[in-house]
Design a protein around this motif. Structure first.
Motif, PDB file in Angstrom:
ATOM      1  N   ASP A   1       1.498  -5.507  -3.022  1.00 58.58           N
ATOM      2  CA  ASP A   1       0.622  -6.834  -2.465  1.00 58.58           C
ATOM      3  C   ASP A   1      -0.697  -6.458  -2.435  1.00 58.58           C
ATOM      4  O   ASP A   1      -1.536  -7.127  -2.709  1.00 58.58           O
ATOM      5  N   ALA A   2      -0.950  -5.106  -1.672  1.00 61.24           N
ATOM      6  CA  ALA A   2      -2.322  -4.606  -1.564  1.00 61.24           C
ATOM      7  C   ALA A   2      -2.944  -4.381  -2.864  1.00 61.24           C
ATOM      8  O   ALA A   2      -4.267  -4.877  -3.242  1.00 61.24           O
ATOM      9  N   VAL A   3      -2.229  -3.920  -4.070  1.00 63.38           N
ATOM     10  CA  VAL A   3      -3.102  -3.719  -5.180  1.00 63.38           C
ATOM     11  C   VAL A   3      -3.198  -5.016  -5.885  1.00 63.38           C
ATOM     12  O   VAL A   3      -4.035  -5.455  -6.573  1.00 63.38           O
ATOM     13  N   ALA A   4      -1.984  -5.840  -5.813  1.00 59.85           N
ATOM     14  CA  ALA A   4      -2.267  -7.241  -6.371  1.00 59.85           C
ATOM     15  C   ALA A   4      -3.209  -8.117  -5.549  1.00 59.85           C
ATOM     16  O   ALA A   4      -4.189  -8.719  -6.479  1.00 59.85           O
ATOM     17  N   PHE A   5      -3.436  -7.718  -4.403  1.00 58.26           N
ATOM     18  CA  PHE A   5      -4.739  -8.495  -3.713  1.00 58.26           C
ATOM     19  C   PHE A   5      -6.115  -7.857  -4.149  1.00 58.26           C
ATOM     20  O   PHE A   5      -7.087  -8.542  -4.708  1.00 58.26           O
ATOM     21  N   VAL A   6      -5.949  -6.500  -4.402  1.00 65.50           N
ATOM     22  CA  VAL A   6      -7.334  -5.952  -4.962  1.00 65.50           C
ATOM     23  C   VAL A   6      -7.594  -6.238  -6.262  1.00 65.50           C
ATOM     24  O   VAL A   6      -8.762  -6.515  -6.751  1.00 65.50           O
ATOM     25  N   ARG A   7      -6.563  -6.311  -7.112  1.00 66.33           N
ATOM     26  CA  ARG A   7      -6.868  -7.079  -8.438  1.00 66.33           C
ATOM     27  C   ARG A   7      -7.637  -8.383  -8.462  1.00 66.33           C
ATOM     28  O   ARG A   7      -8.577  -8.584  -9.087  1.00 66.33           O
ATOM     29  N   GLU A   8      -6.977  -9.141  -7.680  1.00 68.31           N
ATOM     30  CA  GLU A   8      -7.681 -10.808  -7.444  1.00 68.31           C
ATOM     31  C   GLU A   8      -8.910 -10.426  -7.034  1.00 68.31           C
ATOM     32  O   GLU A   8      -9.908 -11.385  -7.473  1.00 68.31           O
ATOM     33  N   ARG A   9      -9.054  -9.782  -6.111  1.00 75.33           N
ATOM     34  CA  ARG A   9     -10.572  -9.451  -5.397  1.00 75.33           C
ATOM     35  C   ARG A   9     -11.555  -9.098  -6.310  1.00 75.33           C
ATOM     36  O   ARG A   9     -12.534  -9.527  -6.368  1.00 75.33           O
ATOM     37  N   GLY A  10     -11.334  -8.053  -6.929  1.00 73.74           N
ATOM     38  CA  GLY A  10     -12.186  -7.454  -8.031  1.00 73.74           C
ATOM     39  C   GLY A  10     -12.438  -8.550  -9.137  1.00 73.74           C
ATOM     40  O   GLY A  10     -13.678  -8.529  -9.325  1.00 73.74           O
ATOM     41  N   ALA A  11     -11.626  -9.082  -9.598  1.00 73.55           N
ATOM     42  CA  ALA A  11     -11.812 -10.090 -10.851  1.00 73.55           C
ATOM     43  C   ALA A  11     -12.753 -11.347 -10.313  1.00 73.55           C
ATOM     44  O   ALA A  11     -13.508 -11.798 -10.787  1.00 73.55           O
ATOM     45  N   ALA A  12     -12.321 -11.842  -8.863  1.00 74.94           N
ATOM     46  CA  ALA A  12     -13.080 -12.838  -8.402  1.00 74.94           C
ATOM     47  C   ALA A  12     -14.307 -12.551  -8.252  1.00 74.94           C
ATOM     48  O   ALA A  12     -15.300 -13.321  -8.196  1.00 74.94           O
TER      49      ALA A  12
ATOM     50  N   HIS B   1     -13.612   0.618   4.496  1.00 68.75           N
ATOM     51  CA  HIS B   1     -14.992   0.245   4.628  1.00 68.75           C
ATOM     52  C   HIS B   1     -15.015  -0.835   3.184  1.00 68.75           C
ATOM     53  O   HIS B   1     -14.677  -0.478   2.021  1.00 68.75           O
ATOM     54  N   SER B   2     -15.201  -2.339   3.478  1.00 66.45           N
ATOM     55  CA  SER B   2     -15.211  -2.984   2.407  1.00 66.45           C
ATOM     56  C   SER B   2     -13.853  -3.102   1.675  1.00 66.45           C
ATOM     57  O   SER B   2     -12.858  -3.201   2.251  1.00 66.45           O
ATOM     58  N   VAL B   3     -13.732  -2.929   0.341  1.00 64.38           N
ATOM     59  CA  VAL B   3     -12.439  -2.864  -0.393  1.00 64.38           C
ATOM     60  C   VAL B   3     -11.609  -1.954   0.111  1.00 64.38           C
ATOM     61  O   VAL B   3     -10.042  -2.061   0.259  1.00 64.38           O
ATOM     62  N   GLY B   4     -11.815  -0.718   0.930  1.00 67.87           N
ATOM     63  CA  GLY B   4     -11.003   0.288   1.493  1.00 67.87           C
ATOM     64  C   GLY B   4     -10.196  -0.500   2.771  1.00 67.87           C
ATOM     65  O   GLY B   4      -9.149   0.124   3.213  1.00 67.87           O
ATOM     66  N   GLU B   5     -10.758  -1.659   2.967  1.00 66.93           N
ATOM     67  CA  GLU B   5      -9.983  -2.461   4.120  1.00 66.93           C
ATOM     68  C   GLU B   5      -8.343  -2.699   3.386  1.00 66.93           C
ATOM     69  O   GLU B   5      -7.362  -2.768   4.074  1.00 66.93           O
ATOM     70  N   LEU B   6      -8.253  -2.692   2.056  1.00 66.62           N
ATOM     71  CA  LEU B   6      -7.013  -3.104   1.488  1.00 66.62           C
ATOM     72  C   LEU B   6      -6.274  -1.704   1.483  1.00 66.62           C
ATOM     73  O   LEU B   6      -4.920  -1.939   1.550  1.00 66.62           O
ATOM     74  N   THR B   7      -6.821  -0.728   1.196  1.00 64.78           N
ATOM     75  CA  THR B   7      -6.007   0.633   1.466  1.00 64.78           C
ATOM     76  C   THR B   7      -5.632   0.815   2.686  1.00 64.78           C
ATOM     77  O   THR B   7      -4.405   1.049   3.083  1.00 64.78           O
ATOM     78  N   ALA B   8      -6.366   0.468   3.880  1.00 68.26           N
ATOM     79  CA  ALA B   8      -5.883   0.451   5.180  1.00 68.26           C
ATOM     80  C   ALA B   8      -4.822  -0.543   5.396  1.00 68.26           C
ATOM     81  O   ALA B   8      -3.968  -0.094   6.252  1.00 68.26           O
ATOM     82  N   ALA B   9      -4.835  -1.665   4.882  1.00 66.35           N
ATOM     83  CA  ALA B   9      -3.832  -2.539   5.106  1.00 66.35           C
ATOM     84  C   ALA B   9      -2.355  -2.106   4.802  1.00 66.35           C
ATOM     85  O   ALA B   9      -1.452  -2.175   5.417  1.00 66.35           O
ATOM     86  N   ALA B  10      -2.265  -1.426   3.434  1.00 64.79           N
ATOM     87  CA  ALA B  10      -1.241  -0.684   3.162  1.00 64.79           C
ATOM     88  C   ALA B  10      -0.672   0.402   4.123  1.00 64.79           C
ATOM     89  O   ALA B  10       0.351   0.542   4.468  1.00 64.79           O
ATOM     90  N   GLY B  11      -1.865   1.141   4.378  1.00 63.45           N
ATOM     91  CA  GLY B  11      -1.580   2.350   5.320  1.00 63.45           C
ATOM     92  C   GLY B  11      -0.727   1.979   6.691  1.00 63.45           C
ATOM     93  O   GLY B  11      -0.160   2.423   7.347  1.00 63.45           O
ATOM     94  N   ALA B  12      -1.318   0.824   7.255  1.00 66.48           N
ATOM     95  CA  ALA B  12      -1.044   0.339   8.355  1.00 66.48           C
ATOM     96  C   ALA B  12       0.338  -0.600   8.448  1.00 66.48           C
ATOM     97  O   ALA B  12       0.685  -0.866   9.676  1.00 66.48           O
ATOM     98  N   GLY B  13       0.724  -0.834   7.104  1.00 65.66           N
ATOM     99  CA  GLY B  13       2.103  -1.401   6.994  1.00 65.66           C
ATOM    100  C   GLY B  13       2.034  -3.048   7.184  1.00 65.66           C
ATOM    101  O   GLY B  13       2.910  -3.663   7.176  1.00 65.66           O
ATOM    102  N   ILE B  14       0.539  -3.466   7.135  1.00 64.53           N
ATOM    103  CA  ILE B  14       0.438  -4.801   7.015  1.00 64.53           C
ATOM    104  C   ILE B  14       0.901  -5.531   5.505  1.00 64.53           C
ATOM    105  O   ILE B  14       1.519  -6.496   5.547  1.00 64.53           O
ATOM    106  N   LEU B  15       0.372  -4.852   4.631  1.00 61.36           N
ATOM    107  CA  LEU B  15       0.816  -5.273   3.198  1.00 61.36           C
ATOM    108  C   LEU B  15       1.483  -4.219   2.547  1.00 61.36           C
ATOM    109  O   LEU B  15       1.307  -3.243   2.863  1.00 61.36           O
TER     110      LEU B  15
END
Length: 306
Positions: free
Chosen positions: A107-118, A89-103
Motif C-alpha cells: 500500500d505504501a508503494v501504491a500510494f507513492v506511485r499515485e503521489r508521484g504521478a499526481a 522527510h516529504s515522500v520519505g513519510e511513505l517509507t516511515a509509514a511502512a516502517g511504523a506499520g501504518i501501511l
C-alpha cells in the motif's frame, strides 16, 4: 533512543541501488515492488540517467523503495524492538509509514506511485522549481519571498529553507539573495509542498480512502508540525495534505531532541538528513546507510543504545 529517518526527493543519484542489488534478497524485493507499481525500479536504480530519475513519477517510488530495502535489513533480527521512532522527510513519510506499520509495503508503494504521478501532472501545469536558501535571516527571507510570489516549502533547520515557485522568480532570488545567504537550485521537477501541488490533493484523497491504515507500532512524527501521531488514519490524512503544505523538518528535529534522541540512522538513499542533523542536532551520532556496507555501523549504533 535511536530514530530512523527516511529521505525525500532529490536524494537519488544514478546507479545508487547497484550495490544493493548484488544481494539476491534485495533484488527479489525490489523486483516485487516493481511488479506491484508497474515501474522498472531495478533499471531506474542501476542504469537510468539523472534526467530519467529526476522525473517525479519515477523518483518518488524509487526513493521509497530504496528505503524499504534498507528497513528490511535494519529492522530484522529483533532490532525493531530497540528503535525509538521513525520519521520521513516529504515522500520519505511513505517509507516511515511502512516502517511504523501504518501501511503495508504494497500500500505504501501504491500510494507513492499515485503521489508521484499526481505531483508530476501538477508540476507540468506551470514551469516551477525549488531552491535551497542557506544562511538567510528567516524574517528577511520570508519578506523577499512574498515580494517575488515564492513560498517556503521545506523548513529544514540549521539555517536552511527550501523555497519554491515560478522559475523566473527563483532566478530573481538567486540574482539578488538576502544578506549573507546562498541560493542553490535543486534538481526537482516542480514547486512541491506549495499551492502549485493543490491539483494532486483531491486525487490522493480519493485514493487514500481505499487504503487500510493501522495505528503505528513505532513512534512516528509528522512533517506538518513535528508532532507525534498515534492514529494511523490521522497520519494518512496528513500524508495527503503534506503534498501542498510546507515540510517542517526543523520542528521534527526539535521533537527528536525533546524525546531524548541519542542516535540517527538514515535509510537509503542517505546523506541529506544526516547532514541536517549535524547542524540541527549537534553532537548526536548519525549513520547514513548509502550501501549495504553501511549496515554494520547502523547495527553497532543500535547495539550501543540498547
Amino acid at each position: 533512543m535511536i530514530v530512523i529517518v527516511c529521505p525525500g526527493q532529490g536524494s537519488q543519484t544514478p546507479g545508487f541501488l547497484e550495490p544493493w542489488l548484488t544481494e539476491p534478497s534485495f533484488r527479489d524485493q525490489l523486483s516485487g515492488i516493481s511488479d506491484a507499481v508497474g515501474i522498472d525500479l531495478v533499471a531506474h536504480g542501476t542504469v537510468s540517467d539523472a534526467d530519467t530519475i529526476r522525473d517525479t513519477a519515477v523518483a518518488q517510488p524509487l526513493i521509497v523503495s530504496a528505503g524499504l530495502l534498507t528497513l528490511s535489513a535494519l529492522l530484522a533480527d529483533g532490532r525493531r524492538d530497540r528503535i525509538g521512532g521513525i520519521a520521513g522527510h516529504s515522500v520519505g513519510e511513505l517509507t516511515a509509514a511502512a516502517g511504523a506499520g501504518i501501511l503495508s509495503e504494497t500500500d505504501a508503494v501504491a500510494f507513492v506511485r499515485e503521489r508521484g504521478a499526481a505531483m508530476a501532472r501538477a508540476a507540468a501545469e506551470a514551469p516551477t522549481g525549488m531552491s535551497a536558501v542557506i544562511g538567510a535571516d528567516e524574517t528577511e527571507l520570508l519578506a523577499v519571498l512574498a515580494e517575488l510570489g515564492l513560498s517556503p516549502a521545506n523548513y529544514n533547520g540549521g539555517g536552511q529553507i527550501v523555497v519554491a515557485g515560478a522559475l523566473d522568480a527563483l532566478a530573481k532570488l538567486a540574482e539578488n539573495p538576502p544578506a549573507r545567504a546562498r541560493v542553490i537550485p535543486l534538481q526537482v521537477a516542480g514547486a512541491f509542498h506549495t499551492r502549485y501541488m493543490q491539483p494532486a490533493v483531491a486525487h490522493l484523497q480519493e485514493f487514500a480512502s481505499t487504503l487500510a491504515a493501522a495505528d503505528p507500532t513505532l513512534p512516528i512524527w509528522t512533517n506538518k508540525d513535528g508532532s507525534r501521531v498515534t492514529s494511523g488514519a490521522e497520519y494518512l490524512d496528513l500524508l495527503v495534505g503534506q503534498v501542498s503544505s510546507p515540510v517542517r523538518w526543523d520542528l521534527t528535529m526539535e521533537s527528536f531532541a525533546d524525546a531524548g534522541v541519542t542516535g540517527i540512522i538514515e535509510v537509503a538513499p542517505a546523506g541529506a538528513l544526516v547532514g541536517l542533523a549535524k547542524r540541527g542536532l549537534k553532537g548526536v551520532p548519525a549513520v547514513a546507510i548509502k550501501t549495504p556496507d553501511d549496515l554494520p555501523a547502523a547495527f553497532d549504533l543500535i547495539d550501543q543504545a540498547a
